[in-house]
Write an enzyme that holds these catalytic residues in place. Sequence first.
Site: not given
Length: 187
Positions: A12-14, A88, A102, A104
């Site tokens: 979860g750093s982003n 998804i 998203n 990438h």
Amino acid sequence: MKRIVIFASGSGSNAENIISFFREKPEVAVAAVLTNKQTATVLDRCERLNVPAFYFNNTAFRDSDAVVHLLQGLNIDLIVLAGFLWKIPSNLIEAFPDKIINIHPALLPKYGGKGMYGDRVHQAVKENKESETGITIHYVNENYDEGAIIFQAKTDVVPSDDASSIAQKVHLLEYEHFPKVIEKLLS
């Protein structure tokens, strides 16, 4: 006020970076973080940051409209995939057309598709002796990494780089650009 939901599968750093960025922007709120892993450390980050977090399993995600109904109840404007590894499902794409994005860790269309995430991407970049890599922010469609490209940023790759140093360069691009692109999409 615009409302976003972040989907994450890992540390979860982003997600934390996005949450922190929008704490300074009263016109955008992170309504919740959703994860498909009960042990994802993004849940610890959400608790520390006081952001609602929800876990869902494969059945709720793929075989029902439970996640769609949850998102509709949150009245969201954008779904942000930040290290979320599941494909998804079509019911979610249909419920939120052009509202799912998203990030990438490569310059698509290179190094995209099923199974291409994280260190696998950086190792492939190294093995193919690429001189540059970067990030791609794109809309999500029914295929992995094939939605319309919104934004790309590049960084050089030098012969002395390994997968870890490439990952560090890519993370810096993610942290710098992802929140700003989200903000621009919402304005």
